[in-house]
Design a protein around this motif. Structure first.
Motif, PDB file in Angstrom:
ATOM      1  N   ILE A   1       0.912  -1.187   0.106  1.00 24.36           N
ATOM      2  CA  ILE A   1       0.031  -0.053   0.006  1.00 24.36           C
ATOM      3  C   ILE A   1       1.009   1.308   0.022  1.00 24.36           C
ATOM      4  N   LYS A   2       0.362   2.305  -0.654  1.00 26.53           N
ATOM      5  CA  LYS A   2       1.329   3.630  -0.776  1.00 26.53           C
ATOM      6  C   LYS A   2       0.928   3.970   0.569  1.00 26.53           C
ATOM      7  N   GLY A   3       2.073   4.627   1.241  1.00 25.50           N
ATOM      8  CA  GLY A   3       1.811   5.439   2.679  1.00 25.50           C
ATOM      9  C   GLY A   3       1.195   4.655   3.725  1.00 25.50           C
ATOM     10  N   ALA A   4       0.575   5.394   4.322  1.00 28.65           N
ATOM     11  CA  ALA A   4      -0.106   4.625   5.777  1.00 28.65           C
ATOM     12  C   ALA A   4      -1.355   3.677   5.193  1.00 28.65           C
ATOM     13  N   GLY A   5      -2.001   4.509   4.134  1.00 33.00           N
ATOM     14  CA  GLY A   5      -3.092   3.526   3.717  1.00 33.00           C
ATOM     15  C   GLY A   5      -4.472   3.871   4.605  1.00 33.00           C
ATOM     16  N   ALA A   6      -5.334   3.268   4.053  1.00 36.73           N
ATOM     17  CA  ALA A   6      -6.734   3.502   4.887  1.00 36.73           C
ATOM     18  C   ALA A   6      -6.874   2.534   5.940  1.00 36.73           C
ATOM     19  N   ALA A   7      -7.982   2.828   6.831  1.00 33.81           N
ATOM     20  CA  ALA A   7      -8.500   1.869   7.837  1.00 33.81           C
ATOM     21  C   ALA A   7      -9.135   0.763   7.332  1.00 33.81           C
ATOM     22  N   LYS A   8      -9.997   0.726   6.166  1.00 34.98           N
ATOM     23  CA  LYS A   8     -10.633  -0.280   5.487  1.00 34.98           C
ATOM     24  C   LYS A   8      -9.995  -0.514   4.267  1.00 34.98           C
ATOM     25  N   VAL A   9      -9.335  -1.797   3.960  1.00 34.34           N
ATOM     26  CA  VAL A   9      -8.794  -2.200   2.786  1.00 34.34           C
ATOM     27  C   VAL A   9      -9.272  -3.251   2.043  1.00 34.34           C
ATOM     28  N   THR A  10      -9.527  -2.927   0.635  1.00 31.28           N
ATOM     29  CA  THR A  10     -10.195  -3.926  -0.095  1.00 31.28           C
ATOM     30  C   THR A  10      -9.469  -4.741  -1.217  1.00 31.28           C
ATOM     31  N   ILE A  11      -8.991  -5.749  -1.222  1.00 34.68           N
ATOM     32  CA  ILE A  11      -7.762  -6.366  -2.078  1.00 34.68           C
ATOM     33  C   ILE A  11      -8.972  -6.662  -3.229  1.00 34.68           C
ATOM     34  N   PRO A  12      -8.615  -5.962  -4.605  1.00 35.00           N
ATOM     35  CA  PRO A  12      -9.731  -6.307  -5.488  1.00 35.00           C
ATOM     36  C   PRO A  12      -9.590  -7.740  -6.228  1.00 35.00           C
ATOM     37  N   ASP A  13     -10.636  -8.063  -6.649  1.00 34.07           N
ATOM     38  CA  ASP A  13     -10.829  -9.368  -7.516  1.00 34.07           C
ATOM     39  C   ASP A  13      -9.950  -9.306  -8.851  1.00 34.07           C
ATOM     40  N   THR A  14      -9.948  -8.078  -9.397  1.00 37.81           N
ATOM     41  CA  THR A  14      -9.019  -7.855 -10.735  1.00 37.81           C
ATOM     42  C   THR A  14      -8.444  -6.109 -10.335  1.00 37.81           C
ATOM     43  N   VAL A  15      -7.492  -6.061 -11.509  1.00 36.20           N
ATOM     44  CA  VAL A  15      -6.875  -4.802 -11.519  1.00 36.20           C
ATOM     45  C   VAL A  15      -6.390  -4.310 -13.014  1.00 36.20           C
ATOM     46  N   LYS A  16      -6.521  -3.232 -13.140  1.00 39.34           N
ATOM     47  CA  LYS A  16      -6.259  -2.809 -14.600  1.00 39.34           C
ATOM     48  C   LYS A  16      -4.969  -2.217 -14.546  1.00 39.34           C
ATOM     49  N   ILE A  17      -3.939  -2.670 -15.348  1.00 36.12           N
ATOM     50  CA  ILE A  17      -2.677  -1.988 -15.686  1.00 36.12           C
ATOM     51  C   ILE A  17      -2.338  -1.775 -16.903  1.00 36.12           C
ATOM     52  N   ASP A  18      -2.112  -0.780 -17.247  1.00 36.86           N
ATOM     53  CA  ASP A  18      -1.694  -0.536 -18.918  1.00 36.86           C
ATOM     54  C   ASP A  18      -3.094  -0.887 -20.010  1.00 36.86           C
ATOM     55  N   GLY A  19      -4.167  -0.847 -19.242  1.00 34.91           N
ATOM     56  CA  GLY A  19      -5.352  -1.083 -19.924  1.00 34.91           C
ATOM     57  C   GLY A  19      -5.697  -2.706 -20.173  1.00 34.91           C
ATOM     58  N   LYS A  20      -5.163  -3.239 -19.317  1.00 33.84           N
ATOM     59  CA  LYS A  20      -5.078  -4.724 -19.430  1.00 33.84           C
ATOM     60  C   LYS A  20      -5.860  -5.252 -18.077  1.00 33.84           C
ATOM     61  N   SER A  21      -6.768  -6.061 -17.867  1.00 36.91           N
ATOM     62  CA  SER A  21      -7.208  -6.592 -16.733  1.00 36.91           C
ATOM     63  C   SER A  21      -6.726  -7.822 -16.336  1.00 36.91           C
ATOM     64  N   TYR A  22      -6.205  -7.864 -14.924  1.00 42.14           N
ATOM     65  CA  TYR A  22      -5.580  -8.905 -14.353  1.00 42.14           C
ATOM     66  C   TYR A  22      -6.012  -9.374 -13.140  1.00 42.14           C
ATOM     67  N   LYS A  23      -6.231 -10.835 -12.885  1.00 40.27           N
ATOM     68  CA  LYS A  23      -6.791 -11.447 -11.627  1.00 40.27           C
ATOM     69  C   LYS A  23      -5.800 -11.227 -10.561  1.00 40.27           C
ATOM     70  N   VAL A  24      -5.991 -10.672  -9.401  1.00 46.51           N
ATOM     71  CA  VAL A  24      -5.252 -10.599  -8.132  1.00 46.51           C
ATOM     72  C   VAL A  24      -5.352 -11.858  -7.440  1.00 46.51           C
ATOM     73  N   THR A  25      -4.373 -12.670  -7.628  1.00 44.42           N
ATOM     74  CA  THR A  25      -4.145 -14.050  -7.224  1.00 44.42           C
ATOM     75  C   THR A  25      -3.291 -14.215  -6.039  1.00 44.42           C
ATOM     76  N   ALA A  26      -2.717 -13.209  -5.409  1.00 44.42           N
ATOM     77  CA  ALA A  26      -1.885 -13.425  -4.163  1.00 44.42           C
ATOM     78  C   ALA A  26      -1.672 -12.335  -3.321  1.00 44.42           C
ATOM     79  N   VAL A  27      -1.418 -12.373  -2.277  1.00 42.80           N
ATOM     80  CA  VAL A  27      -1.160 -11.156  -1.253  1.00 42.80           C
ATOM     81  C   VAL A  27       0.425 -11.460  -1.045  1.00 42.80           C
TER      82      VAL A  27
END
Length: 163
Positions: free
Chosen positions: A25-51
């Motif tokens: 997380i950038k900085g201290a972050g928020a109190a409530k965090v949601t790790i998304p199902d998917t994320v868009k990077i450079d216009g392409k959709s990626y599944k978030v499969t790991a922490v």
């Protein structure tokens, strides 16, 4: 290399499978965090499969986290020392691994929900130091297996596993 989306950092783990790992997380972050199902990077959709390992280590601000439905792995020390973390909702039905000390020293952690029926490995001391009255909710179909799997992972005997 690390990619930024919103206030979160990701690392692409597979271009062909379109998967990323939640890195930090950038900085201290928020109190409530949601790790998304998917994320868009450079216009392409990626599944978030790991922490990633140590992704939120010693985050003193976070009080609750929702883990997206595609997460298969929670790395070692991922939430270690998140002393204000009270609630974890793992929506993932494909979660297979929780790393060692993943929720270690999360003193306030009282409420955890696991939706997965595929959990195979829980690391050493994964729940060491969580709240003594914590409740870990698991799918009823896996209650017996998970009671065994989650036993002796560092949590006190007063921690309840419920279906």
């Amino acid at each position: 290399s690390i990619y930024v989306s919103g206030s979160y950092n990701y690392k692409i783990t597979s271009v062909s499978a379109s998967t990323v790992e939640f890195k930090s997380i950038k900085g201290a972050g928020a109190a409530k965090v949601t790790i998304p199902d998917t994320v868009k990077i450079d216009g392409k959709s990626y599944k978030v499969t790991a922490v990633a390992a140590s992704a939120f280590k010693n985050n003193k601000k976070m009080t609750s986290v929702t883990i997206g439905k595609n997460v298969e792995t929670i790395g070692n020390n991922a939430f270690l020392g998140c002393t204000k973390l009270k609630k974890v909702n793992a929506k993932s039905t494909v979660l297979k691994t929780i790393g060692s000390k993943a929720f270690g020293n999360c003193k306030s952690l009282k409420n955890m929900t696991l939706k997965t029926k595929k959990l195979k490995k829980v690391g050493k001391n994964a729940f060491q130091g969580i709240h003594k009255k914590a409740v870990i909710k698991v799918p009823s179909a896996k209650y017996k297996a998970y009671t065994k799997l989650l036993a002796k992972k560092g949590q006190r005997k007063s921690v309840k596993i419920k279906k």
